[in-house]
Motif scaffolding. Sequence first.
Motif, PDB file in Angstrom:
ATOM      1  N   HIS A 157       0.824  -1.214   0.000  1.00 27.65           N
ATOM      2  CA  HIS A 157       0.000   0.000   0.000  1.00 27.65           C
ATOM      3  C   HIS A 157       0.858   1.263   0.000  1.00 27.65           C
ATOM      4  O   HIS A 157       0.574   2.220  -0.727  1.00 27.65           O
ATOM      5  CB  HIS A 157      -0.929  -0.017   1.216  1.00 27.65           C
ATOM      6  CG  HIS A 157      -1.777   1.216   1.347  1.00 27.65           C
ATOM      7  ND1 HIS A 157      -2.863   1.462   0.536  1.00 27.65           N
ATOM      8  CD2 HIS A 157      -1.670   2.292   2.186  1.00 27.65           C
ATOM      9  CE1 HIS A 157      -3.409   2.625   0.863  1.00 27.65           C
ATOM     10  NE2 HIS A 157      -2.709   3.141   1.863  1.00 27.65           N
ATOM     11  N   GLN A 238     -14.711 -10.484   4.763  1.00 30.18           N
ATOM     12  CA  GLN A 238     -14.799  -9.222   4.031  1.00 30.18           C
ATOM     13  C   GLN A 238     -15.988  -9.159   3.083  1.00 30.18           C
ATOM     14  O   GLN A 238     -16.668  -8.130   3.002  1.00 30.18           O
ATOM     15  CB  GLN A 238     -13.498  -8.992   3.247  1.00 30.18           C
ATOM     16  CG  GLN A 238     -12.291  -8.790   4.146  1.00 30.18           C
ATOM     17  CD  GLN A 238     -11.025  -8.496   3.366  1.00 30.18           C
ATOM     18  OE1 GLN A 238     -10.783  -7.363   2.945  1.00 30.18           O
ATOM     19  NE2 GLN A 238     -10.202  -9.508   3.183  1.00 30.18           N
ATOM     20  N   GLY A 242     -18.824  -8.322   5.519  1.00 31.92           N
ATOM     21  CA  GLY A 242     -18.761  -6.920   5.130  1.00 31.92           C
ATOM     22  C   GLY A 242     -17.690  -6.104   5.813  1.00 31.92           C
ATOM     23  O   GLY A 242     -17.785  -4.872   5.892  1.00 31.92           O
ATOM     24  N   MET A 243     -16.645  -6.743   6.290  1.00 24.71           N
ATOM     25  CA  MET A 243     -15.538  -6.018   6.905  1.00 24.71           C
ATOM     26  C   MET A 243     -14.721  -5.278   5.852  1.00 24.71           C
ATOM     27  O   MET A 243     -14.627  -5.720   4.706  1.00 24.71           O
ATOM     28  CB  MET A 243     -14.603  -6.986   7.636  1.00 24.71           C
ATOM     29  CG  MET A 243     -15.090  -7.461   8.964  1.00 24.71           C
ATOM     30  SD  MET A 243     -13.777  -8.436   9.751  1.00 24.71           S
ATOM     31  CE  MET A 243     -14.541  -8.744  11.342  1.00 24.71           C
ATOM     32  N   SER A 244     -14.106  -4.172   6.272  1.00 27.40           N
ATOM     33  CA  SER A 244     -13.111  -3.526   5.415  1.00 27.40           C
ATOM     34  C   SER A 244     -11.790  -4.287   5.543  1.00 27.40           C
ATOM     35  O   SER A 244     -11.604  -5.076   6.473  1.00 27.40           O
ATOM     36  CB  SER A 244     -12.912  -2.070   5.846  1.00 27.40           C
ATOM     37  OG  SER A 244     -12.326  -2.013   7.138  1.00 27.40           O
ATOM     38  N   SER A 245     -10.861  -4.036   4.629  1.00 25.30           N
ATOM     39  CA  SER A 245      -9.574  -4.719   4.687  1.00 25.30           C
ATOM     40  C   SER A 245      -8.807  -4.344   5.953  1.00 25.30           C
ATOM     41  O   SER A 245      -8.091  -5.163   6.524  1.00 25.30           O
ATOM     42  CB  SER A 245      -8.737  -4.390   3.444  1.00 25.30           C
ATOM     43  OG  SER A 245      -8.544  -2.988   3.334  1.00 25.30           O
ATOM     44  N   GLU A 246      -8.972  -3.084   6.410  1.00 23.70           N
ATOM     45  CA  GLU A 246      -8.297  -2.660   7.634  1.00 23.70           C
ATOM     46  C   GLU A 246      -8.860  -3.402   8.846  1.00 23.70           C
ATOM     47  O   GLU A 246      -8.115  -3.829   9.738  1.00 23.70           O
ATOM     48  CB  GLU A 246      -8.447  -1.151   7.832  1.00 23.70           C
ATOM     49  CG  GLU A 246      -7.690  -0.301   6.832  1.00 23.70           C
ATOM     50  CD  GLU A 246      -8.439  -0.165   5.506  1.00 23.70           C
ATOM     51  OE1 GLU A 246      -7.845   0.364   4.556  1.00 23.70           O
ATOM     52  OE2 GLU A 246      -9.608  -0.595   5.438  1.00 23.70           O
ATOM     53  N   GLN A 247     -10.191  -3.545   8.895  1.00 25.26           N
ATOM     54  CA  GLN A 247     -10.811  -4.282   9.996  1.00 25.26           C
ATOM     55  C   GLN A 247     -10.372  -5.744   9.987  1.00 25.26           C
ATOM     56  O   GLN A 247     -10.064  -6.318  11.034  1.00 25.26           O
ATOM     57  CB  GLN A 247     -12.332  -4.191   9.895  1.00 25.26           C
ATOM     58  CG  GLN A 247     -12.907  -2.831  10.218  1.00 25.26           C
ATOM     59  CD  GLN A 247     -14.402  -2.768   9.939  1.00 25.26           C
ATOM     60  OE1 GLN A 247     -14.892  -3.305   8.947  1.00 25.26           O
ATOM     61  NE2 GLN A 247     -15.134  -2.108  10.830  1.00 25.26           N
ATOM     62  N   TYR A 248     -10.364  -6.334   8.792  1.00 24.34           N
ATOM     63  CA  TYR A 248      -9.983  -7.743   8.713  1.00 24.34           C
ATOM     64  C   TYR A 248      -8.537  -7.959   9.133  1.00 24.34           C
ATOM     65  O   TYR A 248      -8.203  -8.983   9.740  1.00 24.34           O
ATOM     66  CB  TYR A 248     -10.194  -8.287   7.298  1.00 24.34           C
ATOM     67  CG  TYR A 248      -9.727  -9.717   7.164  1.00 24.34           C
ATOM     68  CD1 TYR A 248     -10.392 -10.738   7.825  1.00 24.34           C
ATOM     69  CD2 TYR A 248      -8.607 -10.040   6.398  1.00 24.34           C
ATOM     70  CE1 TYR A 248      -9.969 -12.044   7.735  1.00 24.34           C
ATOM     71  CE2 TYR A 248      -8.171 -11.346   6.306  1.00 24.34           C
ATOM     72  CZ  TYR A 248      -8.853 -12.342   6.973  1.00 24.34           C
ATOM     73  OH  TYR A 248      -8.411 -13.633   6.896  1.00 24.34           O
TER      74      TYR A 248
END
Length: 398
Positions: A157, A238, A242-248
């Motif tokens: 990133h 995800q 429905g998690m975001s990549s940051e949450q996951y």
Amino acid sequence: MERFNWKPLLLACLMVSIGQLSLGLVFPSLPWIAQDLNVSADQAQLLVSVYLLGFGPSQLVYGPLSDVLGRRPVLLSGLLIALLGLILAVTHADSFSWLLAGRFIQGLGAGSVAVLARATLRDSYQNQNFVKAMTWVAIVAAFTPIVAPVIGGLVNHYWGWLTVFIILLAYIGLIWLVLLFAFTETLNQTNKPESVGKLVGSYFSLMRERHFLSFAGIGWINFSLVVISISLMPFIMQVQIGMSSEQYALWAMIPAFGMLSGGLLCQRIRPIFGTQKVLQIAPFLHLIAGIVLFFSPMTPQWISAGHFLLAMANGMAFPCAQSMLLIPYGSRAGTVSALSGACQMVFASLISGFLLRLGMSQAWHLGLVLLVAAGLGLILVRIGAKSESGKQAAAALN
């Protein structure tokens, strides 16, 4: 009690981390590699496949070579091959074909670490200390591929996918230097070199031994569960939840702590109950994890609880199974580790690929697989325990 020497263990952990980081760090970069080099997603996945193609079968060569030539020269040579592959990948990163070639050569070299980490531990430790060392190496081996994609995603990133390969090159180069100065030969007596025919014959002979198939098979099943869960969980958490990549990225740390908890628990209770008894606990934990994933609602808490129990069981099963496997073989540890490791990679690749192609995509699918794995694991433990070598290994480790 035999005094524990931490040096061989720390070096073995460094060795193991190479193979796992080389795989896990690259996963998050694949979409960007495909975009930058104008290749399809399926073609980008070849960067994983060709690495495993070099990594898995090469172990069959490194193990017997290390039994004949010694661990140190084979290990250092293998890592030089891995470095050559990464240099090729980094300097020709604008060509997908050269990138593939570099990854294959890297895998050929990295296959040495998987075999020799286990073989050097078998050389360096006896009985109780051997299981203790195997526990920590198993934790590192299973912990690393869980956290590696998180690190790889952050590097990709902020600095781009080429930086991932540069970091791998620097990391392996640094470890090569550490091993060059810190790693001393662990094999006291080398074996006479065998002809190719005799070597193949020894592999086929091992594949007919109840002891080998039982305890190596436990490792194959547990590693397959790791590969399947790592492949499936990002989709479940995800896409479906429905998690975001940051949450996951944060929730993905939970199974890593499960693996650590399993290893630490193994360290505490194994001297009390014995290695074989602890090995029997793991299938029951897989059974509970399977029930949780099969029946639980689709919430992060429940899904992570099932994944935590799965990883905890693996943290207990890996070191105990590997210890029971290697104890009877002495100076043949390199050959036995090679066959076990190569078959583990092939078995996990075939099983995970087959299940994912069948359409495995739900948490309850993973739960069902865990229920089957629990039954198979318990059967293998009991079969191995009845073998003469299994009885001798259990007696030596208790």
